[in-house]
Motif scaffolding. Structure first.
Motif, PDB file in Angstrom:
ATOM      1  N   ASP A 131     -26.570   2.916 -12.035  1.00  0.00           N
ATOM      2  CA  ASP A 131     -27.257   1.834 -12.752  1.00  0.00           C
ATOM      3  C   ASP A 131     -28.477   2.418 -13.465  1.00  0.00           C
ATOM      4  O   ASP A 131     -29.035   3.425 -13.031  1.00  0.00           O
ATOM      5  N   ASP A 184     -28.143   6.137 -17.637  1.00  0.00           N
ATOM      6  CA  ASP A 184     -27.414   5.324 -18.590  1.00  0.00           C
ATOM      7  C   ASP A 184     -25.912   5.524 -18.353  1.00  0.00           C
ATOM      8  O   ASP A 184     -25.446   6.663 -18.245  1.00  0.00           O
ATOM      9  N   ASP A 230     -18.911  -3.323 -14.494  1.00  0.00           N
ATOM     10  CA  ASP A 230     -19.430  -4.699 -14.593  1.00  0.00           C
ATOM     11  C   ASP A 230     -20.688  -4.710 -15.466  1.00  0.00           C
ATOM     12  O   ASP A 230     -21.795  -4.932 -14.974  1.00  0.00           O
TER      13      ASP A 230
HETATM   14  N1  SAH Z   1     -22.064  -5.439 -10.491  1.00  0.00           N
HETATM   15  C1  SAH Z   1     -23.344  -6.018 -10.196  1.00  0.00           C
HETATM   16  C2  SAH Z   1     -23.951  -6.768 -11.367  1.00  0.00           C
HETATM   17  C3  SAH Z   1     -24.139  -5.939 -12.620  1.00  0.00           C
HETATM   18  S1  SAH Z   1     -25.296  -6.613 -13.716  1.00  0.00           S
HETATM   19  C4  SAH Z   1     -23.197  -6.923  -8.981  1.00  0.00           C
HETATM   20  O1  SAH Z   1     -22.080  -7.218  -8.556  1.00  0.00           O
HETATM   21  O2  SAH Z   1     -24.224  -7.349  -8.440  1.00  0.00           O
HETATM   22  C5  SAH Z   1     -25.474  -5.378 -14.905  1.00  0.00           C
HETATM   23  C6  SAH Z   1     -26.268  -4.159 -14.485  1.00  0.00           C
HETATM   24  O3  SAH Z   1     -26.188  -3.212 -15.548  1.00  0.00           O
HETATM   25  C7  SAH Z   1     -27.763  -4.358 -14.239  1.00  0.00           C
HETATM   26  O4  SAH Z   1     -28.066  -3.952 -12.938  1.00  0.00           O
HETATM   27  C8  SAH Z   1     -28.463  -3.442 -15.256  1.00  0.00           C
HETATM   28  O5  SAH Z   1     -29.590  -2.776 -14.704  1.00  0.00           O
HETATM   29  C9  SAH Z   1     -27.388  -2.453 -15.575  1.00  0.00           C
HETATM   30  N2  SAH Z   1     -27.431  -1.806 -16.899  1.00  0.00           N
HETATM   31  C10 SAH Z   1     -27.674  -2.369 -18.102  1.00  0.00           C
HETATM   32  N3  SAH Z   1     -27.508  -1.471 -19.091  1.00  0.00           N
HETATM   33  C11 SAH Z   1     -27.152  -0.305 -18.512  1.00  0.00           C
HETATM   34  C12 SAH Z   1     -26.829   0.998 -18.998  1.00  0.00           C
HETATM   35  N4  SAH Z   1     -26.826   1.262 -20.298  1.00  0.00           N
HETATM   36  N5  SAH Z   1     -26.498   1.956 -18.113  1.00  0.00           N
HETATM   37  C13 SAH Z   1     -26.482   1.684 -16.782  1.00  0.00           C
HETATM   38  N6  SAH Z   1     -26.782   0.476 -16.271  1.00  0.00           N
HETATM   39  C14 SAH Z   1     -27.121  -0.500 -17.116  1.00  0.00           C
END
Ligand code: SAH
Length: 401
Positions: free
Chosen positions: A256, A284, A305
């Motif tokens: 994340d 990222d 997700d």
């Molecule tokens: N799967 C999780 C919810 C995901 S929400 C669950 O079940 O609880 C989306 C997530 O993506 C967030 O935590 C956010 O910090 C992350 N995120 C957003 N852009 C991102 C990127 N470019 N690379 C990695 N993580 C990212």
């Protein structure tokens, strides 16, 4: 005298079908209405259609509270709506919580799902003994104290916390705001139980109201396929990964961009006694997945997700490319017979379009695949039949050859 809105000729059809949004372009004239007022809505011929919250500052200039002519928008109205929403959740409680009645203080689910629960702009989530509220529109904002009172009466919570720190309020001319609406302030971490697993939720600083409650059913479905080496992309506070580690003793790499989300993810693995099974990578996702591909790293299952990529029709194409790239990388990182669990929470991406994007990615990756399960949002996030916009989350579980 109460305010009135008259629609342009031919613009009444969605309302006759009980769609709750009135766009500014559909309005012919407005009489005696200030922003936030409850107004009566009439068709071009003067026939009464609905009672709505008016806000000239928003493109959605009015949102319907009721289509019943003799229904006033008073405390009793909110009681009826919230009792209706509670009716569904009472039915769902057994499904929501397999721990049994003793665990009542630990339950977490969405209590009120805005337009789809016939309360435009009002989102209420339950986290054990606390409720967390979002008021997304001016109409909702102006009734929030009444709503808080009704919630307290219906659910007897310890406290109601407001998380109206959401972008969409700007479109309504509202500031972002957070804080205690009623009763006690929630602690920094609230423990909840979901499908027999335990999670810490930070309702004051976490995303949305703290936890992605809409994935509850999907986590249970997905876990059947999350074995061996699992990559949990966009892990947030680790939920999918905790399921895989606890139920299947899988080894989970949680990826994340947010270090603080992963900090709580680490605590969640520990809370479930599976700290040893987990690795946490702050990066990222696009960059890290490319790096893994370069290293020839492989996984037995991958969860994708991502956050909502499509925020308006204008960036649909770019966002579509984002989904395609991610899924392409995931296909390339899977072992033969691996499983890909892939989601999109962009309402503007239809289930059909999403499937096409994922198909395109599989073609480019030269990996055939089969759909094993199709997923949607959990039933505490119902979709009003009158409100197709309420459907936003879709997922596919794929076996990848
Ligand atoms: N799967 C999780 C919810 C995901 S929400 C669950 O079940 O609880 C989306 C997530 O993506 C967030 O935590 C956010 O910090 C992350 N995120 C957003 N852009 C991102 C990127 N470019 N690379 C990695 N993580 C990212």
């Amino acid at each position: 005298m109460s305010g009135k809105i008259f629609l342009k000729r031919g613009k009444e059809k969605p309302l006759r079908h009980h769609h709750p949004w009135i766009f500014s372009g559909a309005i012919q004239r407005v009489e005696n209405a200030n922003d936030g007022d409850t107004v009566d809505v009439f068709d071009a011929g003067g026939e009464w259609l609905a009672r709505a919250a008016y806000n000239a500052r928003s493109q959605i200039a009015a949102r319907v509270w009721t289509f019943e002519r003799d229904e006033q928008i008073d405390r009793e109205f909110f009681v009826r709506r919230i009792v209706g929403a509670k009716h569904l959740r009472t039915r769902l409680e057994e499904a929501i919580d397999v721990v049994g009645a003793n665990a009542l203080p630990l339950r977490a689910y969405r209590l009120v799902n805005a337009e789809s629960d016939f309360l435009p702009g009002v989102v209420i989530d339950r986290y054990g003994e606390f409720l967390v509220a979002q008021f997304l529109t001016l109409g909702a904002e102006l009734h929030k104290q009444t709503i808080a009172g009704v919630l307290q009466e219906q659910f007897g919570t310890r406290g109601i916390y407001e998380r109206s720190d959401v972008d969409v309020r700007k479109k309504e001319g509202l500031q972002e705001t957070t804080g205690v609406l009623w009763g006690a302030e929630p602690p920094g971490k609230i423990e909840i139980v979901e499908n027999d697993l335990r999670f810490w939720v930070d309702v004051k600083r976490g995303h949305k109201t703290g936890f992605y409650l809409d994935q509850r059913v999907n986590r249970l479905r997905a876990v059947s396929y999350l074995m061996g080496d699992v990559l949990n992309v966009f892990a947030y506070t680790g939920a999918f990964g905790v399921y895989a580690a606890k139920i299947n003793n899988a080894t989970v790499t949680n990826l994340d961009a947010s270090a603080s989300a992963l900090e709580l993810a680490r605590e969640n693995f520990a809370l479930n006694g599976v700290a040893e099974n987990a690795e946490f990578v702050t990066a990222d996702a696009f960059e890290k997945l490319r790096e893994y591909r370069g290293q020839g790293r492989k996984f037995d299952a991958i969860v994708l997700d991502p956050p909502k990529f499509v925020t308006s029709a204008a960036n649909l194409e770019r966002a579509t490319r984002g989904y395609k790239d991610l899924n392409l990388l995931a296909f390339q990182l899977l072992n033969p017979n691996g499983f890909l669990i892939t989601f999109s929470c962009s309402g503007l991406v239809s289930p059909d379009l999403f499937q096409k994007i994922v198909f395109g990615a599989s073609v480019d990756a030269k990996r055939d695949a089969q759909i094993v399960e199709k997923l949607g949002q959990s039933p505490d996030h119902p979709i009003g039949l009158h409100f197709p916009e309420g459907e936003y989350l879709k997922g596919l579980i794929l076996r990848v050859l």
